[in-house]
Write a protein that holds these residues in place. Sequence first.
Motif, short mmCIF file in Angstrom:
data_model
loop_
_atom_site.label_atom_id
_atom_site.label_comp_id
_atom_site.label_asym_id
_atom_site.label_seq_id
_atom_site.Cartn_x
_atom_site.Cartn_y
_atom_site.Cartn_z
N ILE A 1 0.83 -1.21 0.00
CA ILE A 1 0.00 0.00 0.00
C ILE A 1 0.87 1.26 0.00
N VAL B 1 -2.69 4.73 8.46
CA VAL B 1 -3.22 3.53 7.82
C VAL B 1 -3.54 2.53 8.93
N VAL C 1 -7.42 5.67 7.02
CA VAL C 1 -8.09 4.69 6.16
C VAL C 1 -8.05 3.36 6.89
N PRO D 1 -8.22 -0.27 5.58
CA PRO D 1 -8.34 -1.24 4.50
C PRO D 1 -8.90 -2.56 5.01
N ILE E 1 -6.32 -6.79 1.37
CA ILE E 1 -5.67 -6.21 0.19
C ILE E 1 -4.52 -7.14 -0.23
N VAL F 1 -6.54 1.51 -2.20
CA VAL F 1 -6.35 2.14 -0.89
C VAL F 1 -5.61 3.47 -1.08
N VAL G 1 -11.95 1.05 3.37
CA VAL G 1 -11.72 0.66 1.97
C VAL G 1 -11.70 -0.87 1.97
N THR G 2 -12.90 -1.45 1.97
CA THR G 2 -13.02 -2.86 2.34
C THR G 2 -13.93 -3.67 1.41
#
Length: 248
Positions: free
Chosen positions: A14, A141, A185, A187, A190, A222, A244-245
């Motif tokens: 990421i 993150v 964010v 995630p 990922i 992401v 962001v999933t």
Amino acid sequence: MKKVMIVTGGSRGIGAATARLAAKAGYAVCISYVNSEAAAAEIVREMTAAGAEAIAFQADVSVEADVTRLFEHVDRTLGPVTALVNNAGMLETQMRVDQMDAARLSRVFNVNVIGSFLCAREAVRRMSTRHGGQGGAIVNVSSIASRLGSPNEYVDYAAAKGAVDTFTTGLAKEVAPEGIRVNAVRPGVIYTDIHASGGEPGRVDRVKASVPMLRGGQPEEVAQAILWLLSDEASYTTGTFLDVTGGR
Ligand code: NAP
């Protein structure tokens, strides 16, 4: 004001995707790494080829002296940081809580939590109008693990990300009057190397059926969210979380 971004852990995954996107968006970018010197050099080469000013620096975010050296190096080479992505993070082999020892817990909390605090501290000292700075933005993150708890895998990592969430809320309120926005964010699953460090390189493909969108995410998806939160388009957004999933 020159846009200068530090992406911690920018050599892979990421972080690397975020750095590439930032370079295209006109930021001068410093990526940090711990071990992956060659991978970091390759990302710098790509960013430079895209016309950006870019450097890499070795710094373990859990070592205070390394963090200080990182920010001082950026002061000297690119200029003071205006955007920080607290991306460096790690997890350890999947296991139950009743198997975890104190050494592991310290490593997980030192990198994911204390590392984020130390980097944010250095950023605030440079960005805050209280310290003579001109403002800036920070994105932490975190992970959707902070809300799910990661049972039987890594509750320690999930709890560390829970701390990152609370840190985001508190720091955002603390520095909002000083020209700094702080967001996170979270995630979902990922496609990156992090799952291999948990002992299951194919984890994303195992769990993707439980994701409402029925797929894992790409690092670039992401990175887009991170870049938006750092941008002027998000000028009234602080202390918030962008999951962001794929609906997970
Ligand atoms: P990754 O592919 O394993 O990459 C991790 C990056 O962090 C590498 O650049 C690594 O550097 C760096 N790093 C690790 N420990 C560090 C330390 N102590 N100091 C400085 N840098 C360090 O991981 P990723 O999946 O891209 O994860 C990035 C962030 O997203 C992490 O915070 C992670 O918790 C979060 N996240 C990931 C997922 C996912 O499914 N992938 C989901 C939710 C949240 P080296 O290359 O030198 O080792």
